[in-house]
Design a protein around this motif. Structure first.
Motif, PDB file in Angstrom:
ATOM      1  N   GLY A  27       0.788  -1.227   0.000  1.00  0.00           N
ATOM      2  CA  GLY A  27       0.000   0.000   0.000  1.00  0.00           C
ATOM      3  C   GLY A  27       0.815   1.269   0.000  1.00  0.00           C
ATOM      4  N   LEU A  28       2.139   1.153  -0.184  1.00  0.00           N
ATOM      5  CA  LEU A  28       2.998   2.334  -0.206  1.00  0.00           C
ATOM      6  C   LEU A  28       3.031   2.942  -1.602  1.00  0.00           C
ATOM      7  N   ARG A  29       3.129   4.262  -1.659  1.00  0.00           N
ATOM      8  CA  ARG A  29       3.283   4.955  -2.934  1.00  0.00           C
ATOM      9  C   ARG A  29       4.773   5.049  -3.262  1.00  0.00           C
ATOM     10  N   LEU A  30       5.114   4.861  -4.509  1.00  0.00           N
ATOM     11  CA  LEU A  30       6.509   4.711  -4.914  1.00  0.00           C
ATOM     12  C   LEU A  30       7.197   6.057  -5.089  1.00  0.00           C
ATOM     13  N   ASN A  31       8.513   6.048  -4.810  1.00  0.00           N
ATOM     14  CA  ASN A  31       9.317   7.242  -5.057  1.00  0.00           C
ATOM     15  C   ASN A  31       9.927   7.170  -6.454  1.00  0.00           C
ATOM     16  N   VAL A  32      10.802   8.102  -6.789  1.00  0.00           N
ATOM     17  CA  VAL A  32      11.350   8.182  -8.155  1.00  0.00           C
ATOM     18  C   VAL A  32      12.160   6.934  -8.529  1.00  0.00           C
ATOM     19  N   PRO A  33      13.149   6.486  -7.725  1.00  0.00           N
ATOM     20  CA  PRO A  33      13.907   5.290  -8.128  1.00  0.00           C
ATOM     21  C   PRO A  33      13.028   4.044  -8.242  1.00  0.00           C
ATOM     22  N   GLU A  34      12.072   3.898  -7.324  1.00  0.00           N
ATOM     23  CA  GLU A  34      11.204   2.726  -7.367  1.00  0.00           C
ATOM     24  C   GLU A  34      10.333   2.727  -8.611  1.00  0.00           C
ATOM     25  N   ALA A  35       9.735   3.869  -8.916  1.00  0.00           N
ATOM     26  CA  ALA A  35       8.875   3.955 -10.100  1.00  0.00           C
ATOM     27  C   ALA A  35       9.678   3.723 -11.373  1.00  0.00           C
ATOM     28  N   THR A  36      10.868   4.323 -11.441  1.00  0.00           N
ATOM     29  CA  THR A  36      11.710   4.163 -12.626  1.00  0.00           C
ATOM     30  C   THR A  36      12.101   2.707 -12.831  1.00  0.00           C
ATOM     31  N   ALA A  37      12.497   2.039 -11.740  1.00  0.00           N
ATOM     32  CA  ALA A  37      12.906   0.633 -11.836  1.00  0.00           C
ATOM     33  C   ALA A  37      11.748  -0.249 -12.294  1.00  0.00           C
ATOM     34  N   LEU A  38      10.553  -0.026 -11.752  1.00  0.00           N
ATOM     35  CA  LEU A  38       9.406  -0.854 -12.106  1.00  0.00           C
ATOM     36  C   LEU A  38       9.025  -0.671 -13.570  1.00  0.00           C
ATOM     37  N   ILE A  39       9.065   0.556 -14.045  1.00  0.00           N
ATOM     38  CA  ILE A  39       8.729   0.828 -15.448  1.00  0.00           C
ATOM     39  C   ILE A  39       9.751   0.178 -16.377  1.00  0.00           C
ATOM     40  N   ALA A  40      11.038   0.352 -16.064  1.00  0.00           N
ATOM     41  CA  ALA A  40      12.092  -0.215 -16.908  1.00  0.00           C
ATOM     42  C   ALA A  40      12.036  -1.741 -16.905  1.00  0.00           C
ATOM     43  N   ASP A  41      11.806  -2.333 -15.739  1.00  0.00           N
ATOM     44  CA  ASP A  41      11.738  -3.792 -15.649  1.00  0.00           C
ATOM     45  C   ASP A  41      10.545  -4.335 -16.438  1.00  0.00           C
ATOM     46  N   THR A  42       9.456  -3.599 -16.457  1.00  0.00           N
ATOM     47  CA  THR A  42       8.285  -4.038 -17.227  1.00  0.00           C
ATOM     48  C   THR A  42       8.624  -4.144 -18.711  1.00  0.00           C
ATOM     49  N   VAL A  43       9.412  -3.208 -19.214  1.00  0.00           N
ATOM     50  CA  VAL A  43       9.849  -3.271 -20.613  1.00  0.00           C
ATOM     51  C   VAL A  43      10.687  -4.526 -20.844  1.00  0.00           C
TER      52      VAL A  43
END
Length: 234
Positions: A27-43
């Motif tokens: 339930g935590l909202r992501l910070n910049v490194p977390e969001a960036t990593a998740l987006i890149a990993d999805t690719v």
């Protein structure tokens, strides 16, 4: 087990993305490194599943929404670049507006011009065509003359210019897309160091523009006139 540097980077990215997934699941909202990593990993995972580049980018663009990230993150993470291995080889994926909901004028991290610093008035207006197969983004204070060689525009007219957009912002040129842009003169001491290395010195030094045009032509930049030593008529 011995891993190549690329394989180590991929595992590091995957680990950061797994941490982001675990925190989002709590339930935590992501910070910049977390969001960036998740987006890149999805690719990267979409590529591993056999999806094409466009499909992988769309999957990454839909993995997070504004409610999944901390305030201001959508304004900071405006584009994610990652090299992924597709069935036809390694390709650079550019995920633009990956979170959505950014650019709120009063959001934390938003870019606001200070008093007396309005958006510059364009001194030149050019049409720029991206002939590359991937998107190209150019930031506000990049010497536009030295922008990506696959961008086709009148390089002579762009010499000594930057995009007439607020500081810190950028303009994105999609594959095959033609975009009209405004350019403003680079201010201050008008010295261009680095960029693509076509100038590396004072912009207004005698012969600097002609030498830069010669270098651009030698490096295969589009939009360079056949006779760079001739002055343009305005």
């Amino acid at each position: 087990m011995r891993l190549t540097p690329t394989e180590r980077d991929r595992l590091l990215l995957f680990g950061a993305a797994e941490l982001a997934r675990a925190r989002r699941a709590r339930g935590l909202r992501l910070n910049v490194p977390e969001a960036t990593a998740l987006i890149a990993d999805t690719v990267c995972e979409a590529a591993r599943d056999g999806k094409r580049l466009a499909e992988a980018v769309e999957a990454a663009r839909s993995v997070l929404g504004p409610d999944d990230v901390l305030p201001g993150v959508a304004d900071v993470v405006t584009e994610v670049h990652v090299e992924a291995v597709f069935d036809d080889g390694s390709r650079l994926a550019v995920v633009s507006d990956p979170v959505g909901g950014g650019s709120a004028p009063d959001a934390p991290g938003a870019l606001l011009p200070g008093p007396g610093h309005p958006e510059p008035e364009p001194a030149e207006r050019l049409t720029v065509t991206n002939t590359a197969t991937v998107p190209v983004s150019v930031t506000s204070h990049f010497h536009f003359f030295e922008a990506n060689p696959r961008l086709d525009f009148d390089r002579r007219r762009a010499y000594g210019m930057r995009l007439a957009v607020p500081a810190g912002s950028s303009v994105r040129f999609g594959p095959g897309e033609s975009v009209a842009v405004g350019l403003a003169p680079i201010g201050g001491r008008r010295v261009a160091i680095g960029f693509a290395g076509l100038v590396d010195g004072p912009l207004d030094a005698p012969g600097a523009r002609e030498e830069a045009l010669r270098r651009a032509a030698a490096c295969g930049y589009l939009g360079v006139p056949d006779t760079p030593d001739q002055e343009d008529e305005r």
